[in-house]
Design a protein around this motif. Structure first.
Motif, PDB file in Angstrom:
ATOM      1  N   LYS A   8     -25.651   9.096 -20.670  1.00  0.00           N
ATOM      2  CA  LYS A   8     -24.960  10.561 -20.034  1.00  0.00           C
ATOM      3  C   LYS A   8     -26.771  10.169 -19.314  1.00  0.00           C
ATOM      4  CE  LYS A   8     -22.285  13.256 -21.806  1.00  0.00           C
ATOM      5  NZ  LYS A   8     -22.439  13.340 -23.176  1.00  0.00           N
ATOM      6  N   GLY A   9     -28.053   9.703 -19.917  1.00  0.00           N
ATOM      7  CA  GLY A   9     -29.452  10.167 -19.117  1.00  0.00           C
ATOM      8  C   GLY A   9     -29.426   9.152 -17.875  1.00  0.00           C
ATOM      9  N   LEU A  10     -28.983   8.107 -17.963  1.00  0.00           N
ATOM     10  CA  LEU A  10     -28.608   7.152 -16.938  1.00  0.00           C
ATOM     11  C   LEU A  10     -27.804   7.809 -15.810  1.00  0.00           C
ATOM     12  CD1 LEU A  10     -27.423   3.695 -18.752  1.00  0.00           C
ATOM     13  CD2 LEU A  10     -30.209   3.848 -17.826  1.00  0.00           C
ATOM     14  N   GLU A  11     -27.046   8.264 -16.072  1.00  0.00           N
ATOM     15  CA  GLU A  11     -25.938   8.800 -14.922  1.00  0.00           C
ATOM     16  C   GLU A  11     -26.804   9.843 -14.320  1.00  0.00           C
ATOM     17  OE1 GLU A  11     -22.462   9.759 -17.032  1.00  0.00           O
ATOM     18  OE2 GLU A  11     -21.578   8.040 -16.390  1.00  0.00           O
ATOM     19  N   LYS A  12     -27.791  10.600 -14.955  1.00  0.00           N
ATOM     20  CA  LYS A  12     -28.310  11.882 -15.168  1.00  0.00           C
ATOM     21  C   LYS A  12     -29.351  11.808 -13.538  1.00  0.00           C
ATOM     22  CE  LYS A  12     -30.482  15.805 -17.025  1.00  0.00           C
ATOM     23  NZ  LYS A  12     -31.849  16.333 -18.043  1.00  0.00           N
ATOM     24  N   ILE A  13     -29.893  10.452 -14.063  1.00  0.00           N
ATOM     25  CA  ILE A  13     -31.275  10.399 -13.126  1.00  0.00           C
ATOM     26  C   ILE A  13     -30.995   9.351 -12.427  1.00  0.00           C
ATOM     27  CG2 ILE A  13     -32.627   8.073 -12.779  1.00  0.00           C
ATOM     28  CD1 ILE A  13     -32.723   8.546 -16.481  1.00  0.00           C
ATOM     29  N   ALA A  14     -29.442   8.618 -12.171  1.00  0.00           N
ATOM     30  CA  ALA A  14     -28.960   8.306 -10.913  1.00  0.00           C
ATOM     31  C   ALA A  14     -28.514   9.343  -9.812  1.00  0.00           C
ATOM     32  CB  ALA A  14     -28.163   7.183 -11.119  1.00  0.00           C
ATOM     33  N   ALA A  15     -27.842  10.139 -10.364  1.00  0.00           N
ATOM     34  CA  ALA A  15     -27.330  11.264  -9.448  1.00  0.00           C
ATOM     35  C   ALA A  15     -28.593  12.080  -8.796  1.00  0.00           C
ATOM     36  CB  ALA A  15     -26.681  12.321 -10.248  1.00  0.00           C
ATOM     37  N   ALA A  16     -29.370  12.406  -9.415  1.00  0.00           N
ATOM     38  CA  ALA A  16     -30.403  12.546  -8.873  1.00  0.00           C
ATOM     39  C   ALA A  16     -31.598  12.066  -8.035  1.00  0.00           C
ATOM     40  CB  ALA A  16     -31.716  13.042  -9.807  1.00  0.00           C
ATOM     41  N   ALA A  17     -32.142  10.620  -8.039  1.00  0.00           N
ATOM     42  CA  ALA A  17     -32.222  10.298  -7.218  1.00  0.00           C
ATOM     43  C   ALA A  17     -31.487   9.562  -5.942  1.00  0.00           C
ATOM     44  CB  ALA A  17     -32.673   9.058  -8.369  1.00  0.00           C
ATOM     45  N   SER A  18     -29.994  10.234  -5.906  1.00  0.00           N
ATOM     46  CA  SER A  18     -29.164   9.767  -5.027  1.00  0.00           C
ATOM     47  C   SER A  18     -28.994   8.145  -5.127  1.00  0.00           C
ATOM     48  CB  SER A  18     -29.164  10.291  -3.804  1.00  0.00           C
ATOM     49  OG  SER A  18     -30.279   9.764  -3.216  1.00  0.00           O
ATOM     50  N   HIS A  21     -34.298  -3.920  -8.726  1.00  0.00           N
ATOM     51  CA  HIS A  21     -34.404  -2.960  -9.807  1.00  0.00           C
ATOM     52  C   HIS A  21     -35.014  -4.024 -11.001  1.00  0.00           C
ATOM     53  CE1 HIS A  21     -33.224   0.415 -12.721  1.00  0.00           C
ATOM     54  NE2 HIS A  21     -32.198  -0.616 -13.142  1.00  0.00           N
ATOM     55  N   TYR A  22     -34.426  -4.790 -11.541  1.00  0.00           N
ATOM     56  CA  TYR A  22     -34.653  -6.197 -12.055  1.00  0.00           C
ATOM     57  C   TYR A  22     -35.739  -5.377 -12.688  1.00  0.00           C
ATOM     58  CZ  TYR A  22     -34.738  -9.993 -15.168  1.00  0.00           C
ATOM     59  OH  TYR A  22     -35.358 -11.074 -15.734  1.00  0.00           O
ATOM     60  N   ARG A  23     -37.169  -6.318 -10.773  1.00  0.00           N
ATOM     61  CA  ARG A  23     -38.102  -6.607 -11.403  1.00  0.00           C
ATOM     62  C   ARG A  23     -39.279  -5.605 -11.386  1.00  0.00           C
ATOM     63  NH1 ARG A  23     -35.845  -9.961  -6.318  1.00  0.00           N
ATOM     64  NH2 ARG A  23     -37.217  -7.512  -5.217  1.00  0.00           N
ATOM     65  N   GLN A  24     -38.706  -4.445 -10.865  1.00  0.00           N
ATOM     66  CA  GLN A  24     -39.219  -3.004 -11.048  1.00  0.00           C
ATOM     67  C   GLN A  24     -39.206  -2.414 -12.949  1.00  0.00           C
ATOM     68  OE1 GLN A  24     -39.208  -1.495  -7.117  1.00  0.00           O
ATOM     69  NE2 GLN A  24     -37.696  -0.194  -8.545  1.00  0.00           N
ATOM     70  N   GLU A  27     -36.101   5.731 -14.304  1.00  0.00           N
ATOM     71  CA  GLU A  27     -36.235   7.242 -12.789  1.00  0.00           C
ATOM     72  C   GLU A  27     -37.221   6.390 -12.242  1.00  0.00           C
ATOM     73  OE1 GLU A  27     -37.261  10.719 -14.996  1.00  0.00           O
ATOM     74  OE2 GLU A  27     -36.206  12.200 -13.436  1.00  0.00           O
ATOM     75  N   SER A  28     -38.184   6.243 -12.443  1.00  0.00           N
ATOM     76  CA  SER A  28     -39.424   5.322 -11.720  1.00  0.00           C
ATOM     77  C   SER A  28     -39.066   4.750 -10.684  1.00  0.00           C
ATOM     78  CB  SER A  28     -40.872   5.038 -12.293  1.00  0.00           C
ATOM     79  OG  SER A  28     -41.450   4.090 -11.697  1.00  0.00           O
ATOM     80  N   SER A  29     -37.807   3.612 -11.085  1.00  0.00           N
ATOM     81  CA  SER A  29     -37.861   2.293 -10.815  1.00  0.00           C
ATOM     82  C   SER A  29     -36.257   2.900  -9.507  1.00  0.00           C
ATOM     83  CB  SER A  29     -36.787   1.308 -11.713  1.00  0.00           C
ATOM     84  OG  SER A  29     -36.172   0.484 -10.878  1.00  0.00           O
ATOM     85  N   PHE A  30     -35.926   3.711  -9.707  1.00  0.00           N
ATOM     86  CA  PHE A  30     -34.810   4.713  -8.469  1.00  0.00           C
ATOM     87  C   PHE A  30     -34.952   5.122  -7.323  1.00  0.00           C
ATOM     88  CE2 PHE A  30     -30.456   5.057 -11.193  1.00  0.00           C
ATOM     89  CZ  PHE A  30     -30.532   2.910 -11.541  1.00  0.00           C
ATOM     90  N   LYS A  31     -36.308   5.432  -8.173  1.00  0.00           N
ATOM     91  CA  LYS A  31     -37.169   6.682  -6.665  1.00  0.00           C
ATOM     92  C   LYS A  31     -37.896   5.436  -6.083  1.00  0.00           C
ATOM     93  CE  LYS A  31     -38.623  10.883  -9.004  1.00  0.00           C
ATOM     94  NZ  LYS A  31     -38.879  11.049  -9.812  1.00  0.00           N
ATOM     95  N   LYS A  32     -38.633   4.213  -6.354  1.00  0.00           N
ATOM     96  CA  LYS A  32     -38.691   3.286  -4.691  1.00  0.00           C
ATOM     97  C   LYS A  32     -38.138   2.897  -4.636  1.00  0.00           C
ATOM     98  CE  LYS A  32     -42.974   1.943  -8.633  1.00  0.00           C
ATOM     99  NZ  LYS A  32     -42.620   1.741 -10.448  1.00  0.00           N
ATOM    100  N   LEU A  33     -36.492   2.551  -5.381  1.00  0.00           N
ATOM    101  CA  LEU A  33     -35.367   1.785  -3.951  1.00  0.00           C
ATOM    102  C   LEU A  33     -35.258   2.351  -3.057  1.00  0.00           C
ATOM    103  CD1 LEU A  33     -33.081   0.382  -6.835  1.00  0.00           C
ATOM    104  CD2 LEU A  33     -35.026  -0.630  -6.053  1.00  0.00           C
ATOM    105  N   MET A  34     -34.958   4.160  -3.642  1.00  0.00           N
ATOM    106  CA  MET A  34     -34.641   4.981  -2.210  1.00  0.00           C
ATOM    107  C   MET A  34     -36.414   4.870  -1.381  1.00  0.00           C
ATOM    108  SD  MET A  34     -31.930   5.367  -3.245  1.00  0.00           S
ATOM    109  CE  MET A  34     -31.528   6.304  -1.345  1.00  0.00           C
TER     110      MET A  34
END
Ligand code: KE4
Length: 430
Positions: A335-345, A383-386, A421-428
């Protein structure tokens, strides 16, 4: 992150080991970095030769469901080793582990131990062919059953077009009796199994796919598969090398209430030592030599150290509440992963069942090989490297499953969520 020693070991390794690794995925080619050489592991963490520590979500590709270096497993191995490491003769340990497996997996009345998942699956299809006198093996696109020749067919080789070799060195003659069809597709399944021109001995399936990333098929797919194979006298083989003792004590078959004719096991049942197994109905298993005509053998099969480790492992898994506790932790983590993905789009789809999961970098549902292949492998690699730089050790491929163990406590999972969360933000950002 300092990686000098890993780098120098990798340079040396490449001189004497093909690709510098003993299994291709470990070379980390698909995530654009060189492999780290690990030195030790404990609980849910691994440490490389340069002293970098990571929270581990690979778990040696599945075996480490109770965590690395579990005292009970280490004790069993060391106490057994002092009496010798291999005899090439029966021991009480293999009887004890066989009884535990048969007691845990109701569809298994008899079991034969081998040394890897590949040996288990190749032996199971030989048994199916031997018992039915038929030749064709049906498998599914994206499912991996080890590297025996019969399984190395090009995925998606068409509904009725028999196998096209998926690797040099695998002759057409071998794979011409292997048919790979789309996973989780009831219509193609029915059409194929009912095709009387096909001399089908068995169907082998990952009941939950883990080797194209994690995919839980529709229950209609499983119900149809079981109904048709029973009706047509086709041996149904569940390859539970990854899902066995992972998704429940009785594996995916317990979770789904399906009884296959044969089951292949590996990974967890060896407690981290090399073990595979295949088992099922007595009427099938009694066809294996020496009582039966279907030949299969192995110098180190039933190795006492591996048996002792497996017994210690299964005794931990049979402790009351083990799976419920793991399930609860993983539900919260998912649930935490899904929430982070949704927030970081970030375009991600999380496929999870129990403590096995894959975060696909795609916006579409992932339900088979074709949809899995649409995932953005470049985004996964970044994402893997981050995540690695942040101390999180993920599977070095978008098309693998990640695993949570009983040794991951909430602080570990919380850190993994923060890093995600930090990685997803960098990806975007790029
Ligand atoms: P081994 O021969 O690698 O023990 O097992 C082959 C196998 C059979 N069936 C399933 C469902 C499997 O997942 C495997 C092996 N899994 C891979 C990971 N996806 C092993 C990792 C590797 O190849 O290095």
């Amino acid at each position: 992150m300092k990686t000098d020693l890993s780098a120098s070991l990798f340079k040396r390794a490449k001189k004497v080991i093909p690709g510098g690794v003993n299994s291709p995925v470990r070379a980390c080619k698909s995530v654009g970095c060189d492999p780290l050489f690990l030195q030790k592991a404990s609980g849910c963490t691994v440490t490389d030769v340069d002293g970098n520590e990571f929270i581990d979500f690979v778990g040696s590709w599945g075996p480490m469901i109770i965590g690395h270096g579990h005292p009970g497993v280490l004790k069993a191995i060391s106490e057994t080793a002092v009496n010798g490491t291999s005899f090439g003769a029966p021991t009480a340990l293999e009887v004890e582990l066989a009884e535990l497996v048969c007691d845990s997996v109701p569809s298994i009345e008899k079991v034969r131990f081998v040394n890897s998942g590949t040996e288990a699956t190749m032996s199971a299809i030989r048994l199916a062919r031997g018992c039915t006198g038929r030749k064709v093996v049906v498998k599914f696109d994206g499912c991996y059953h080890g590297h025996a020749d019969s399984f190395l067919v090009k995925a998606g080789s068409g509904v009725i077009t028999l196998g096209i070799p998926g690797s040099p060195g695998v002759p057409d003659d071998i794979v011409k009796n292997t048919l790979s069809i789309p996973y989780n597709n009831v219509e193609v399944l029915e059409k194929t199994l009912r095709d009387s021109s096909l001399d089908i001995a068995c169907v082998i399936v990952e009941p939950v796919a883990g080797n194209m990333g994690c995919i839980v098929p529709d229950m209609e797919f499983h119900r149809t598969l079981r109904k048709l194979t029973a009706e047509l006298g086709i041996v149904l083989i569940f390859d539970e090398v990854m899902t066995g003792f992972r998704l429940a004590l009785g594996g995916a078959q317990e979770r789904f209430g399906i009884k296959p004719d044969l089951t292949c096991l590996g990974k967890i049942i060896g407690g981290g030592l090399p073990v595979g197994a295949y088992g099922g109905k007595k009427e099938l298993m009694d066809n294996i030599a020496p009582d039966g005509q279907v030949y299969q053998a192995g110098t180190l099969s039933g190795n006492p150290l591996a048996m002792a480790a497996g017994i210690a492992m299964l005794n931990e898994l049979r402790s009351p509440g083990f799976y419920e506790e793991l399930e609860e932790k993983c539900e919260e983590f998912g649930k935490g992963l899904e929430k982070i993905a949704a927030a970081a789009s970030v375009p991600t789809v999380l496929n999870r069942i129990g403590s096995m999961m894959t975060c696909f970098f795609t916006s579409e549902e992932v339900r088979d090989f074709e949809s899995a292949m649409k995932a953005d492998t470049e985004l996964y690699a970044r994402h893997y490297r981050q995540m690695l730089a942040g101390g999180i050790y993920l599977a070095p491929s978008q098309f693998e499953a990640s695993f949570v163990s009983a040794a991951h406590d909430r602080s570990h999972l919380e850190k993994a969520l923060l890093m995600t969360e930090s990685s997803f933000k960098k990806l975007m950002d790029r």
